[in-house]
Design a protein around this motif. Sequence first.
Motif, PDB file in Angstrom:
ATOM      1  N   ILE A 165       0.863  -1.177   0.000  1.00 31.19           N
ATOM      2  CA  ILE A 165       0.000   0.000   0.000  1.00 31.19           C
ATOM      3  C   ILE A 165       0.897   1.224   0.000  1.00 31.19           C
ATOM      4  O   ILE A 165       1.784   1.353   0.855  1.00 31.19           O
ATOM      5  CB  ILE A 165      -0.937   0.020   1.222  1.00 31.19           C
ATOM      6  CG1 ILE A 165      -2.081  -0.961   0.967  1.00 31.19           C
ATOM      7  CG2 ILE A 165      -1.483   1.426   1.487  1.00 31.19           C
ATOM      8  CD1 ILE A 165      -3.027  -1.115   2.093  1.00 31.19           C
ATOM      9  N   VAL A 166       0.688   2.083  -0.987  1.00 27.81           N
ATOM     10  CA  VAL A 166       1.356   3.386  -0.984  1.00 27.81           C
ATOM     11  C   VAL A 166       0.390   4.335  -0.280  1.00 27.81           C
ATOM     12  O   VAL A 166      -0.729   4.557  -0.747  1.00 27.81           O
ATOM     13  CB  VAL A 166       1.635   3.870  -2.419  1.00 27.81           C
ATOM     14  CG1 VAL A 166       2.234   5.266  -2.394  1.00 27.81           C
ATOM     15  CG2 VAL A 166       2.565   2.899  -3.143  1.00 27.81           C
ATOM     16  N   MET A 167       0.801   4.848   0.864  1.00 29.74           N
ATOM     17  CA  MET A 167      -0.103   5.663   1.686  1.00 29.74           C
ATOM     18  C   MET A 167       0.242   7.137   1.518  1.00 29.74           C
ATOM     19  O   MET A 167       1.347   7.563   1.848  1.00 29.74           O
ATOM     20  CB  MET A 167       0.046   5.246   3.149  1.00 29.74           C
ATOM     21  CG  MET A 167      -0.793   6.045   4.109  1.00 29.74           C
ATOM     22  SD  MET A 167      -2.555   5.692   3.929  1.00 29.74           S
ATOM     23  CE  MET A 167      -2.672   4.249   4.979  1.00 29.74           C
ATOM     24  N   GLU A 168      -0.710   7.888   0.989  1.00 28.01           N
ATOM     25  CA  GLU A 168      -0.496   9.322   0.818  1.00 28.01           C
ATOM     26  C   GLU A 168      -1.375  10.067   1.822  1.00 28.01           C
ATOM     27  O   GLU A 168      -2.604   9.985   1.765  1.00 28.01           O
ATOM     28  CB  GLU A 168      -0.853   9.745  -0.618  1.00 28.01           C
ATOM     29  CG  GLU A 168      -0.616  11.226  -0.843  1.00 28.01           C
ATOM     30  CD  GLU A 168      -0.832  11.660  -2.297  1.00 28.01           C
ATOM     31  OE1 GLU A 168      -1.076  10.809  -3.162  1.00 28.01           O
ATOM     32  OE2 GLU A 168      -0.762  12.879  -2.538  1.00 28.01           O
ATOM     33  N   GLN A 210       4.149   8.073   0.812  1.00 26.29           N
ATOM     34  CA  GLN A 210       4.265   8.983  -0.328  1.00 26.29           C
ATOM     35  C   GLN A 210       4.355  10.417   0.179  1.00 26.29           C
ATOM     36  O   GLN A 210       3.654  10.816   1.109  1.00 26.29           O
ATOM     37  CB  GLN A 210       3.062   8.868  -1.272  1.00 26.29           C
ATOM     38  CG  GLN A 210       3.183   9.889  -2.416  1.00 26.29           C
ATOM     39  CD  GLN A 210       2.156   9.734  -3.514  1.00 26.29           C
ATOM     40  OE1 GLN A 210       1.496   8.720  -3.616  1.00 26.29           O
ATOM     41  NE2 GLN A 210       2.030  10.756  -4.342  1.00 26.29           N
ATOM     42  N   LEU A 211       5.210  11.186  -0.461  1.00 29.55           N
ATOM     43  CA  LEU A 211       5.272  12.628  -0.235  1.00 29.55           C
ATOM     44  C   LEU A 211       5.506  13.279  -1.591  1.00 29.55           C
ATOM     45  O   LEU A 211       6.453  12.918  -2.292  1.00 29.55           O
ATOM     46  CB  LEU A 211       6.434  12.982   0.709  1.00 29.55           C
ATOM     47  CG  LEU A 211       6.641  14.477   0.944  1.00 29.55           C
ATOM     48  CD1 LEU A 211       5.511  15.071   1.794  1.00 29.55           C
ATOM     49  CD2 LEU A 211       7.987  14.737   1.631  1.00 29.55           C
ATOM     50  N   ASN A 212       4.654  14.209  -1.973  1.00 28.43           N
ATOM     51  CA  ASN A 212       4.829  14.901  -3.259  1.00 28.43           C
ATOM     52  C   ASN A 212       5.945  15.931  -3.127  1.00 28.43           C
ATOM     53  O   ASN A 212       5.835  16.846  -2.313  1.00 28.43           O
ATOM     54  CB  ASN A 212       3.536  15.604  -3.654  1.00 28.43           C
ATOM     55  CG  ASN A 212       2.426  14.618  -3.916  1.00 28.43           C
ATOM     56  OD1 ASN A 212       2.626  13.604  -4.574  1.00 28.43           O
ATOM     57  ND2 ASN A 212       1.254  14.889  -3.367  1.00 28.43           N
ATOM     58  N   ILE A 213       6.984  15.781  -3.947  1.00 28.41           N
ATOM     59  CA  ILE A 213       8.108  16.718  -3.825  1.00 28.41           C
ATOM     60  C   ILE A 213       8.162  17.707  -4.994  1.00 28.41           C
ATOM     61  O   ILE A 213       9.107  18.477  -5.116  1.00 28.41           O
ATOM     62  CB  ILE A 213       9.456  15.968  -3.726  1.00 28.41           C
ATOM     63  CG1 ILE A 213       9.745  15.193  -5.026  1.00 28.41           C
ATOM     64  CG2 ILE A 213       9.489  15.033  -2.519  1.00 28.41           C
ATOM     65  CD1 ILE A 213      11.205  14.956  -5.261  1.00 28.41           C
ATOM     66  N   PHE A 214       7.125  17.683  -5.864  1.00 31.12           N
ATOM     67  CA  PHE A 214       7.156  18.583  -7.036  1.00 31.12           C
ATOM     68  C   PHE A 214       5.766  19.211  -7.199  1.00 31.12           C
ATOM     69  O   PHE A 214       5.461  20.208  -6.540  1.00 31.12           O
ATOM     70  CB  PHE A 214       7.606  17.761  -8.264  1.00 31.12           C
ATOM     71  CG  PHE A 214       7.790  18.542  -9.532  1.00 31.12           C
ATOM     72  CD1 PHE A 214       8.182  19.877  -9.529  1.00 31.12           C
ATOM     73  CD2 PHE A 214       7.610  17.915 -10.781  1.00 31.12           C
ATOM     74  CE1 PHE A 214       8.354  20.583 -10.730  1.00 31.12           C
ATOM     75  CE2 PHE A 214       7.784  18.613 -11.975  1.00 31.12           C
ATOM     76  CZ  PHE A 214       8.148  19.943 -11.945  1.00 31.12           C
ATOM     77  N   GLY A 215       4.904  18.649  -8.037  1.00 29.96           N
ATOM     78  CA  GLY A 215       3.532  19.164  -8.155  1.00 29.96           C
ATOM     79  C   GLY A 215       2.662  18.659  -7.018  1.00 29.96           C
ATOM     80  O   GLY A 215       3.136  17.938  -6.145  1.00 29.96           O
ATOM     81  N   HIS A 216       1.395  19.036  -7.016  1.00 29.52           N
ATOM     82  CA  HIS A 216       0.464  18.624  -5.953  1.00 29.52           C
ATOM     83  C   HIS A 216       0.980  19.053  -4.579  1.00 29.52           C
ATOM     84  O   HIS A 216       0.735  18.370  -3.578  1.00 29.52           O
ATOM     85  CB  HIS A 216       0.259  17.098  -5.948  1.00 29.52           C
ATOM     86  CG  HIS A 216      -0.860  16.644  -6.830  1.00 29.52           C
ATOM     87  ND1 HIS A 216      -2.183  16.653  -6.439  1.00 29.52           N
ATOM     88  CD2 HIS A 216      -0.863  16.172  -8.098  1.00 29.52           C
ATOM     89  CE1 HIS A 216      -2.926  16.195  -7.420  1.00 29.52           C
ATOM     90  NE2 HIS A 216      -2.168  15.907  -8.445  1.00 29.52           N
ATOM     91  N   ALA A 217       1.727  20.163  -4.537  1.00 23.87           N
ATOM     92  CA  ALA A 217       2.347  20.596  -3.283  1.00 23.87           C
ATOM     93  C   ALA A 217       1.318  21.112  -2.274  1.00 23.87           C
ATOM     94  O   ALA A 217       1.642  21.326  -1.112  1.00 23.87           O
ATOM     95  CB  ALA A 217       3.380  21.686  -3.575  1.00 23.87           C
ATOM     96  N   THR A 218       0.080  21.301  -2.713  1.00 26.11           N
ATOM     97  CA  THR A 218      -0.963  21.812  -1.817  1.00 26.11           C
ATOM     98  C   THR A 218      -1.460  20.753  -0.844  1.00 26.11           C
ATOM     99  O   THR A 218      -2.126  21.067   0.123  1.00 26.11           O
ATOM    100  CB  THR A 218      -2.180  22.282  -2.635  1.00 26.11           C
ATOM    101  OG1 THR A 218      -2.703  21.152  -3.343  1.00 26.11           O
ATOM    102  CG2 THR A 218      -1.810  23.360  -3.633  1.00 26.11           C
ATOM    103  N   CYS A 219      -1.176  19.463  -1.146  1.00 21.10           N
ATOM    104  CA  CYS A 219      -1.773  18.341  -0.392  1.00 21.10           C
ATOM    105  C   CYS A 219      -3.295  18.457  -0.392  1.00 21.10           C
ATOM    106  O   CYS A 219      -3.958  18.152   0.613  1.00 21.10           O
ATOM    107  CB  CYS A 219      -1.251  18.273   1.038  1.00 21.10           C
ATOM    108  SG  CYS A 219       0.414  17.666   1.141  1.00 21.10           S
ATOM    109  N   ALA A 220      -3.852  18.934  -1.492  1.00 21.64           N
ATOM    110  CA  ALA A 220      -5.305  19.038  -1.644  1.00 21.64           C
ATOM    111  C   ALA A 220      -5.612  18.926  -3.127  1.00 21.64           C
ATOM    112  O   ALA A 220      -4.771  19.257  -3.967  1.00 21.64           O
ATOM    113  CB  ALA A 220      -5.807  20.370  -1.105  1.00 21.64           C
TER     114      ALA A 220
END
Length: 487
Positions: A165-168, A210-220
Amino acid sequence: MDLRHAQMIQSRLVPPPQKFTMPDLAVWKITEDSKVRLLCPEPETAALAEAFFRTICSATPTVQTEPKSCNLPEEGYRLDITQNLCTIEANTAQAVRYALHTIRQLMESERGVLTSTRQQVPCVSIEDYPAMSFRGVHLCWFPETPVWEIERQIRLAAYYKFNYIVMESWGVLKLDRHPEFCWDEYAVEKSEFKRLIQLGKDLGIRLVPQLNIFGHATCARVGTGKHLLLDQHPEYAPLFEPDGWTWCVSNPATRQYLQEIVEELLDLYNEPPYFHIGCDEAYTPESCTLCMGSYLEKLASHITFFHDLLAKHHCKTLMWHDMLLAREDPRWEGYIACGSKKDGHDTLHTCLPKSLILCDWQYHYPEKDGKEPHWPTGTYLKELGFPVIVCPWDDPRGGWSLGKFAVREKMDGYLQTVWHHGQRSHIMTAIFVQGAHGAWSPETDTQTISWVSLNHHLRQLSHDMGLKEYRQFGSVQYQVDPAPYQD
Ligand SMILES: [Zn+2]
């Protein structure tokens, strides 16, 4: 033996097994006097089987173990059920777990009485093994997602024989180093994550972060306009491009900030074998004055830095594929590609380490003249030298087709995405039921009666968790939408 009856029994199974035979309509009744023969070189698997029958079947049949290995892959099992004996053959604890999941899905209660907690299983022979070794589900934990819902999705993924499971976290995980990187009123403590990571381990499914390090930086979600950090802490604006959607990869403080979060996640997830760095849909790169000029080198250096950091922890980097492909390129017409040729994103791959695992998310089903899609992006990325994982979403045709493609073209695994559709009944069927089929046995063409099977399995899992409330049963929380909701 009526073929329809065998098909009806087989259709109880998600995912469909590789080989299934059913000689007649006899059943094995699970009682105190029943016998189970377990052939497995790992002796602790006896306890696994005993616990299963005790808790799930309210019976304690005699489990007789023989430390023998068999000619099956690591996660494969053989199941032979007759009226007097249930025989399980497997080489690992994980394979024994899968055999027990299969028994549970085949089970029915004692027939012809008013109430009973006794169980029986149709007599069948099954040989089963996965088509690929990486079978993941990408789960999103939104502020709106209750803990029990995410736990049930973890249990469902394990029950359907996924192994990762990739957990975001979409702003729910409360970190020690950066407590501001979380919605205060929806904060989930690290201890709760630790409990679920351990639960996954017990169920045979590994949770990785998972941690977004480029786009999707809003976490929304972009359509909501929310921003995890800037809505609450506008002083962190230098870490992002001016509109907030993309991290500013030229600011050394961004790298430092993200590194601290990555390191805390590696510790929380017990040094996981994989880490997903996101990197999809970066709509507004190179839009601040610091980023303008030589941007591709800056971006490649940013991604490579995190790849190397993770490699030092013996952790492989997963990354979405789309920014590496130019959307203007006619080869990807109908397929997902979000980079730009004009900005050189189609050459970004030349500056990246080839051990990055690209997660090729393809959510449409671009058939031509009624022919199945040929999924050219996966083939292309593989030819460039990257390992590639296929990632379908909510089109039931897509999961199965991508699964077949992954086996045929020797791709490196299957990652089923869920996003915000984890609570939509018919879409959950496409995601979990068809997804399991695509990941485990895409070359079988067995029809599963998916919607009702899913409902039945969710009921079993809700009972395992001791859930009691109305909204905690079924594939949706409410039958009637109780609040306005962005679609
Ligand atoms: Zn910038």
